[in-house]
Design a protein around this motif. Structure first.
Motif, PDB file in Angstrom:
ATOM      1  N   GLU A 102     -15.120 -53.705 -18.949  1.00 22.81           N
ATOM      2  CA  GLU A 102     -13.699 -53.974 -18.724  1.00 22.81           C
ATOM      3  C   GLU A 102     -12.857 -53.516 -19.912  1.00 22.81           C
ATOM      4  N   THR A 103     -13.341 -53.773 -21.108  1.00 23.50           N
ATOM      5  CA  THR A 103     -12.582 -53.429 -22.315  1.00 23.50           C
ATOM      6  C   THR A 103     -12.502 -51.923 -22.513  1.00 23.50           C
ATOM      7  N   VAL A 104     -13.622 -51.229 -22.328  1.00 18.36           N
ATOM      8  CA  VAL A 104     -13.628 -49.767 -22.476  1.00 18.36           C
ATOM      9  C   VAL A 104     -12.736 -49.123 -21.422  1.00 18.36           C
ATOM     10  N   ALA A 105     -12.784 -49.609 -20.204  1.00 20.04           N
ATOM     11  CA  ALA A 105     -11.934 -49.077 -19.141  1.00 20.04           C
ATOM     12  C   ALA A 105     -10.452 -49.296 -19.449  1.00 20.04           C
ATOM     13  N   ALA A 106     -10.135 -50.421 -20.093  1.00 24.01           N
ATOM     14  CA  ALA A 106      -8.743 -50.736 -20.403  1.00 24.01           C
ATOM     15  C   ALA A 106      -8.230 -49.976 -21.615  1.00 24.01           C
ATOM     16  N   ARG A 107      -9.085 -49.754 -22.603  1.00 23.12           N
ATOM     17  CA  ARG A 107      -8.642 -49.185 -23.883  1.00 23.12           C
ATOM     18  C   ARG A 107      -8.895 -47.694 -24.040  1.00 23.12           C
ATOM     19  N   THR A 108      -9.575 -47.072 -23.087  1.00 20.86           N
ATOM     20  CA  THR A 108      -9.804 -45.627 -23.150  1.00 20.86           C
ATOM     21  C   THR A 108      -9.416 -45.012 -21.799  1.00 20.86           C
ATOM     22  N   SER A 109      -9.480 -43.699 -21.746  1.00 22.52           N
ATOM     23  CA  SER A 109      -9.167 -43.003 -20.491  1.00 22.52           C
ATOM     24  C   SER A 109     -10.429 -42.680 -19.692  1.00 22.52           C
ATOM     25  N   ARG A 110     -11.547 -43.221 -20.094  1.00 22.25           N
ATOM     26  CA  ARG A 110     -12.813 -42.906 -19.436  1.00 22.25           C
ATOM     27  C   ARG A 110     -12.931 -43.556 -18.063  1.00 22.25           C
ATOM     28  N   VAL A 111     -13.688 -42.910 -17.183  1.00 26.74           N
ATOM     29  CA  VAL A 111     -14.092 -43.511 -15.915  1.00 26.74           C
ATOM     30  C   VAL A 111     -15.410 -44.242 -16.188  1.00 26.74           C
ATOM     31  N   VAL A 112     -15.351 -45.554 -16.126  1.00 24.40           N
ATOM     32  CA  VAL A 112     -16.494 -46.382 -16.505  1.00 24.40           C
ATOM     33  C   VAL A 112     -17.219 -46.858 -15.250  1.00 24.40           C
ATOM     34  N   LEU A 113     -18.539 -46.662 -15.238  1.00 25.46           N
ATOM     35  CA  LEU A 113     -19.353 -47.070 -14.103  1.00 25.46           C
ATOM     36  C   LEU A 113     -20.357 -48.132 -14.529  1.00 25.46           C
ATOM     37  N   VAL A 189     -16.192 -57.411 -30.649  1.00 28.98           N
ATOM     38  CA  VAL A 189     -17.216 -56.373 -30.574  1.00 28.98           C
ATOM     39  C   VAL A 189     -16.867 -55.364 -29.481  1.00 28.98           C
ATOM     40  N   ALA A 190     -16.434 -55.845 -28.336  1.00 32.36           N
ATOM     41  CA  ALA A 190     -16.077 -54.947 -27.229  1.00 32.36           C
ATOM     42  C   ALA A 190     -14.922 -54.016 -27.617  1.00 32.36           C
ATOM     43  N   LEU A 191     -13.945 -54.540 -28.339  1.00 37.65           N
ATOM     44  CA  LEU A 191     -12.827 -53.705 -28.807  1.00 37.65           C
ATOM     45  C   LEU A 191     -13.309 -52.649 -29.798  1.00 37.65           C
ATOM     46  N   ASP A 192     -14.232 -53.024 -30.678  1.00 37.13           N
ATOM     47  CA  ASP A 192     -14.795 -52.060 -31.633  1.00 37.13           C
ATOM     48  C   ASP A 192     -15.587 -50.973 -30.905  1.00 37.13           C
ATOM     49  N   VAL A 193     -16.328 -51.363 -29.888  1.00 36.62           N
ATOM     50  CA  VAL A 193     -17.081 -50.384 -29.093  1.00 36.62           C
ATOM     51  C   VAL A 193     -16.125 -49.423 -28.389  1.00 36.62           C
ATOM     52  N   ALA A 194     -15.050 -49.967 -27.815  1.00 37.94           N
ATOM     53  CA  ALA A 194     -14.066 -49.134 -27.124  1.00 37.94           C
ATOM     54  C   ALA A 194     -13.412 -48.139 -28.093  1.00 37.94           C
ATOM     55  N   ALA A 195     -13.086 -48.609 -29.299  1.00 31.87           N
ATOM     56  CA  ALA A 195     -12.485 -47.729 -30.304  1.00 31.87           C
ATOM     57  C   ALA A 195     -13.448 -46.612 -30.675  1.00 31.87           C
ATOM     58  N   TRP A 196     -14.730 -46.935 -30.809  1.00 35.65           N
ATOM     59  CA  TRP A 196     -15.752 -45.928 -31.123  1.00 35.65           C
ATOM     60  C   TRP A 196     -15.878 -44.912 -30.009  1.00 35.65           C
ATOM     61  N   LEU A 197     -15.919 -45.359 -28.772  1.00 31.58           N
ATOM     62  CA  LEU A 197     -16.069 -44.455 -27.638  1.00 31.58           C
ATOM     63  C   LEU A 197     -14.820 -43.621 -27.395  1.00 31.58           C
ATOM     64  N   GLY A 198     -13.678 -44.105 -27.858  1.00 31.37           N
ATOM     65  CA  GLY A 198     -12.422 -43.373 -27.667  1.00 31.37           C
ATOM     66  C   GLY A 198     -12.140 -42.372 -28.750  1.00 31.37           C
ATOM     67  N   GLU A 199     -13.009 -42.311 -29.779  1.00 27.19           N
ATOM     68  CA  GLU A 199     -12.789 -41.372 -30.895  1.00 27.19           C
ATOM     69  C   GLU A 199     -12.921 -39.926 -30.448  1.00 27.19           C
TER      70      GLU A 199
END
Length: 199
Positions: A102-113, A189-199
């Motif tokens: 949920e966090t990665v989908a909200a904080r990045t432009s990725r299509v999360v499955l 932690v989820a926000l940190d992961v999202a920031a890492w994946l959005g780099e």
């Protein structure tokens, strides 16, 4: 006549002895805990991606102490207890995976499955291990440690990163404050992961 009475009496005594040794069901907790995401994708938002551009977030593995709906309390290096009357609504690995998705989908432009959603190639995959998800009694803090592993589409490269967050419980080690502290820590932690994946 004496023989007839003795048999049912022995049976009753045996049943009473067994019921004292075995419990047919523990007392249920007053409520169940869950993880609520601080960030969630907006309703109605549509995203499109090719197979290789998607991100599949897998349920992390976990050590034996976390393969339960109870919350572990690390007393010292060698002993673990569990928070009284505290129980997750489902396995913490699954709750954490959903929170990260949920966090990665909200904080990045990725299509999360989810791992059960992809129909063809899963694209990039985020796997890992939920190493700690409980209470450190020595510091009276909630502790979340996640060892993430990002596997590229096709599996040609693997990148690892460790995320760790602590949150003060601020009181007794009881179900409600512990659940709230773990939710805050998991969201960080989820926000940190999202920031890492959005780099």
């Amino acid at each position: 006549m004496i023989r007839r009475i003795r048999t049912p009496l022995l049976a009753l005594l045996g049943a009473a002895t067994l019921s004292a040794c075995f419990s047919l069901g523990g007392k249920p907790p007053p409520f169940l805990l869950t993880l609520d995401p601080d960030a969630a994708p907006a309703t109605g938002t549509a995203r499109t991606a090719a197979d290789a551009a998607t991100l599949t977030i897998l349920i992390p593995t976990a050590p034996q102490k976390l393969r339960t709906t109870r919350i572990p309390v690390q007393q010292d290096d060698a002993s673990i207890a569990y928070v009284q009357d505290a129980q997750w609504v489902e396995a913490p690995q699954r709750l954490f995976q959903r929170l990260v998705s949920e966090t990665v989908a909200a904080r990045t432009s990725r299509v999360v499955l989810d791992e059960g959603q992809y129909l063809t190639a899963p694209g990039e995959q985020l796997a890992g291990q939920l190493m700690e998800f409980g209470v450190d009694a020595r510091s009276n803090e909630a502790l979340v440690v996640y060892q993430a592993m990002l596997v590229s589409a096709g599996g040609k490269t693997v990148t690892q990163r460790r995320f760790e967050t602590r949150e003060p419980i601020g009181g007794k080690v009881e179900a409600k404050p512990v659940g709230e502290a773990l939710t805050r820590a998991a969201n960080r932690v989820a926000l940190d992961v999202a920031a890492w994946l959005g780099e």
